[in-house]
Motif scaffolding. Structure first.
Motif, PDB file in Angstrom:
ATOM      1  N   SER A  97      -3.284   0.552  -8.251  1.00  0.00           N
ATOM      2  CA  SER A  97      -3.741  -0.081  -9.747  1.00  0.00           C
ATOM      3  C   SER A  97      -5.146  -0.710  -9.339  1.00  0.00           C
ATOM      4  O   SER A  97      -5.699  -1.430 -10.410  1.00  0.00           O
ATOM      5  N   SER A  98      -5.652  -0.711  -8.153  1.00  0.00           N
ATOM      6  CA  SER A  98      -6.846  -1.404  -8.100  1.00  0.00           C
ATOM      7  C   SER A  98      -7.625  -0.767  -6.814  1.00  0.00           C
ATOM      8  O   SER A  98      -7.377  -0.309  -6.059  1.00  0.00           O
ATOM      9  N   LYS A 122      -3.041  -5.798 -13.670  1.00  0.00           N
ATOM     10  CA  LYS A 122      -3.603  -5.017 -12.636  1.00  0.00           C
ATOM     11  C   LYS A 122      -3.606  -3.604 -13.129  1.00  0.00           C
ATOM     12  O   LYS A 122      -4.613  -2.692 -13.160  1.00  0.00           O
ATOM     13  N   TYR A 176      -5.437 -11.273   9.109  1.00  0.00           N
ATOM     14  CA  TYR A 176      -5.754  -9.952   8.335  1.00  0.00           C
ATOM     15  C   TYR A 176      -6.183  -9.010   9.666  1.00  0.00           C
ATOM     16  O   TYR A 176      -5.724  -7.652   9.887  1.00  0.00           O
ATOM     17  N   THR A 230     -14.745  -3.850  -4.332  1.00  0.00           N
ATOM     18  CA  THR A 230     -13.539  -3.543  -5.026  1.00  0.00           C
ATOM     19  C   THR A 230     -13.149  -5.112  -5.573  1.00  0.00           C
ATOM     20  O   THR A 230     -13.936  -5.789  -5.380  1.00  0.00           O
TER      21      THR A 230
HETATM   22  N1  LIG Z   1     -12.307  -3.792  -0.279  1.00  0.00           N
HETATM   23  C1  LIG Z   1     -12.650  -3.936   1.318  1.00  0.00           C
HETATM   24  O1  LIG Z   1     -13.889  -4.243   1.526  1.00  0.00           O
HETATM   25  C2  LIG Z   1     -11.777  -3.266   2.262  1.00  0.00           C
HETATM   26  C3  LIG Z   1     -12.248  -3.101   3.520  1.00  0.00           C
HETATM   27  C4  LIG Z   1     -11.400  -2.716   4.696  1.00  0.00           C
HETATM   28  C5  LIG Z   1     -10.112  -2.478   4.109  1.00  0.00           C
HETATM   29  N2  LIG Z   1      -9.510  -2.337   3.119  1.00  0.00           N
HETATM   30  C6  LIG Z   1      -8.290  -2.435   3.005  1.00  0.00           C
HETATM   31  O2  LIG Z   1      -8.298  -1.447   1.514  1.00  0.00           O
HETATM   32  C7  LIG Z   1      -6.966  -1.526   0.936  1.00  0.00           C
HETATM   33  C8  LIG Z   1      -7.253  -1.601  -0.496  1.00  0.00           C
HETATM   34  O3  LIG Z   1      -8.031  -2.805  -0.824  1.00  0.00           O
HETATM   35  P1  LIG Z   1      -8.797  -3.041  -1.937  1.00  0.00           P
HETATM   36  O4  LIG Z   1     -10.088  -3.391  -1.662  1.00  0.00           O
HETATM   37  O5  LIG Z   1      -8.746  -1.811  -2.741  1.00  0.00           O
HETATM   38  O6  LIG Z   1      -8.180  -4.164  -2.826  1.00  0.00           O
HETATM   39  P2  LIG Z   1      -7.708  -4.679  -4.152  1.00  0.00           P
HETATM   40  O7  LIG Z   1      -8.833  -4.094  -5.169  1.00  0.00           O
HETATM   41  O8  LIG Z   1      -7.349  -6.225  -4.313  1.00  0.00           O
HETATM   42  O9  LIG Z   1      -6.201  -3.695  -4.736  1.00  0.00           O
HETATM   43  C9  LIG Z   1      -5.132  -4.046  -3.803  1.00  0.00           C
HETATM   44  C10 LIG Z   1      -3.979  -3.548  -4.142  1.00  0.00           C
HETATM   45  O10 LIG Z   1      -3.025  -3.675  -3.601  1.00  0.00           O
HETATM   46  C11 LIG Z   1      -1.779  -3.835  -4.426  1.00  0.00           C
HETATM   47  N3  LIG Z   1      -0.711  -4.869  -3.877  1.00  0.00           N
HETATM   48  C12 LIG Z   1      -0.873  -5.917  -3.105  1.00  0.00           C
HETATM   49  N4  LIG Z   1       0.082  -6.473  -2.617  1.00  0.00           N
HETATM   50  C13 LIG Z   1       1.102  -5.756  -3.075  1.00  0.00           C
HETATM   51  C14 LIG Z   1       2.677  -5.584  -2.540  1.00  0.00           C
HETATM   52  N5  LIG Z   1       3.267  -6.614  -2.126  1.00  0.00           N
HETATM   53  N6  LIG Z   1       3.147  -4.528  -3.187  1.00  0.00           N
HETATM   54  C15 LIG Z   1       2.452  -3.557  -3.926  1.00  0.00           C
HETATM   55  N7  LIG Z   1       1.113  -3.511  -4.148  1.00  0.00           N
HETATM   56  C16 LIG Z   1       0.578  -4.502  -3.779  1.00  0.00           C
HETATM   57  C17 LIG Z   1      -2.469  -4.877  -5.473  1.00  0.00           C
HETATM   58  O11 LIG Z   1      -1.553  -4.657  -6.788  1.00  0.00           O
HETATM   59  P3  LIG Z   1      -0.936  -6.263  -7.282  1.00  0.00           P
HETATM   60  O12 LIG Z   1      -1.395  -7.355  -6.406  1.00  0.00           O
HETATM   61  O13 LIG Z   1      -0.492  -6.349  -8.711  1.00  0.00           O
HETATM   62  O14 LIG Z   1       0.451  -5.804  -6.232  1.00  0.00           O
HETATM   63  C18 LIG Z   1      -3.994  -3.798  -5.787  1.00  0.00           C
HETATM   64  O15 LIG Z   1      -3.263  -2.863  -6.561  1.00  0.00           O
HETATM   65  C19 LIG Z   1      -6.177  -2.987   1.357  1.00  0.00           C
HETATM   66  O16 LIG Z   1      -5.302  -2.370   2.593  1.00  0.00           O
HETATM   67  C20 LIG Z   1      -7.421  -3.571   2.085  1.00  0.00           C
HETATM   68  O17 LIG Z   1      -6.784  -4.109   3.127  1.00  0.00           O
HETATM   69  C21 LIG Z   1     -10.536  -3.015   2.016  1.00  0.00           C
END
Ligand SMILES: NC(=O)c1ccc[n+]([C@@H]2O[C@H](COP(=O)([O-])OP(=O)(O)OC[C@H]3O[C@@H](n4cnc5c(N)ncnc54)[C@H](OP(=O)(O)O)[C@@H]3O)[C@@H](O)[C@H]2O)c1
Length: 266
Positions: A13-14, A40, A152, A187
């Motif tokens: 969703s995000s 979301k 993390y 994001t």
């Molecule tokens: N953005 C970066 O710079 C970055 C860098 C390296 C790695 N990552 C990794 O990439 C992945 C995606 O991150 P993003 O940047 O896209 O973050 P984001 O935009 O905050 O999206 C996170 C998603 O995870 C869902 N989520 C969180 N807790 C959850 C749970 N307990 N059960 C089900 N869904 C859950 C959220 O929806 P709800 O809260 O509604 O559940 C949301 O859909 C993550 O694993 C993050 O650690 C991100």
């Protein structure tokens, strides 16, 4: 369902998960997403109205075993099989040993590490049915070296080991398992996890990160989705156990050896 690929994304969703959902809806695939908040999901559909009816957004929590079992039963009944599981759901709280509290530590381990373990374990019967499925864990460069949060980094380093461990476990079922380790990607992650409260601070953080990435740019969610598209495809059918930084070269950044402003070597 004949010939139609079925992909399940956590956190679809995000951000990165949403870009992956969009990328995988191409070729008439069925995409399912699990995430917790209705808000979301609505935000996602506002951002990408073209996904209405194409992504089956299911409410659920990857850190809750009962929620995952309900999801498995639903998918089994409606779609029968899963060709790709992409574990993208993640949370982050910043802090080191002295500043991170134990609740936040636990939350990161529950969602970022136990979540993918439970998802893969519970959905395994449906992955086996695909006869050539792919599991992709969205990890982080923070799993490859210490980052801004002890919990993390530990959760993502654990996730990479989960990837590596599952290679031998699931190989006999023709299930491939790989990690993608993004650098900084723009994001909602930092706002939604209360690390940043205003656009000015966010822009400052992104700019600081941009100059540390050798390619001098931060990532877009689509950069990660492109790698997912490759790893789930038949072109990647001999790739399992890869830990792939998609990170603008930041894993090899070496200015710590000699800061550029002090450099005397030509
Ligand atoms: N953005 C970066 O710079 C970055 C860098 C390296 C790695 N990552 C990794 O990439 C992945 C995606 O991150 P993003 O940047 O896209 O973050 P984001 O935009 O905050 O999206 C996170 C998603 O995870 C869902 N989520 C969180 N807790 C959850 C749970 N307990 N059960 C089900 N869904 C859950 C959220 O929806 P709800 O809260 O509604 O559940 C949301 O859909 C993550 O694993 C993050 O650690 C991100």
């Amino acid at each position: 369902m004949e010939n139609k690929k079925v992909y399940l994304i956590t956190g679809g969703s995000s951000g990165i998960g949403l870009a992956i959902a969009e990328a995988l809806t191409a070729n008439n695939s069925q995409v399912i997403s699990i995430s917790r908040s209705e808000e979301k999901i609505n935000r996602a559909l506002n951002e990408k109205p073209q996904l209405k009816g194409k992504v089956d957004f299911i409410p659920g929590d990857v850190s809750n075993e009962e929620s995952i079992t309900q999801l498995r039963n639903y998918i089994e009944k409606k779609y029968e099989v899963i060709h790709g599981l992409i574990n993208s759901a993640g949370v982050i709280s910043v802090g080191n040993l002295q500043t991170l509290n134990s609740d936040d530590w636990q939350k990161m381990l529950d969602v970022n590490l136990t979540g993918p373990f439970l998802m893969t374990k519970t959905l395994l019967p449906l992955l086996k049915k695909a006869n050539g499925a792919s599991v992709i864990n969205i990890s982080s460069i923070a799993g490859l070296r210490p980052g801004t949060s002890i919990g993390y980094s530990v959760s993502k380093a654990g996730l990479d080991m989960l990837t590596r461990f599952l290679v031998a476990d699931l190989g006999p079922y023709n299930i491939r398992v790989n990690s993608i380790n993004p650098g900084l990607v723009k994001t909602h992650l930092h706002f939604d996890n209360d690390l940043i409260s205003n656009q000015q601070d966010y822009d400052k953080m992104v700019e600081g990160a941009r100059v540390r990435h050798p390619l001098k740019k931060v990532g877009e969610p689509q950069d990660i989705a492109n790698m997912v598209k490759f790893l789930v495809s038949d072109e990647a059918s001999w790739i399992s156990g890869a830990i792939v930084p998609v990170a603008g070269g930041v894993t090899e950044e070496n200015s710590f050896l000699m800061p550029k402003e002090d450099a005397i070597l030509k």
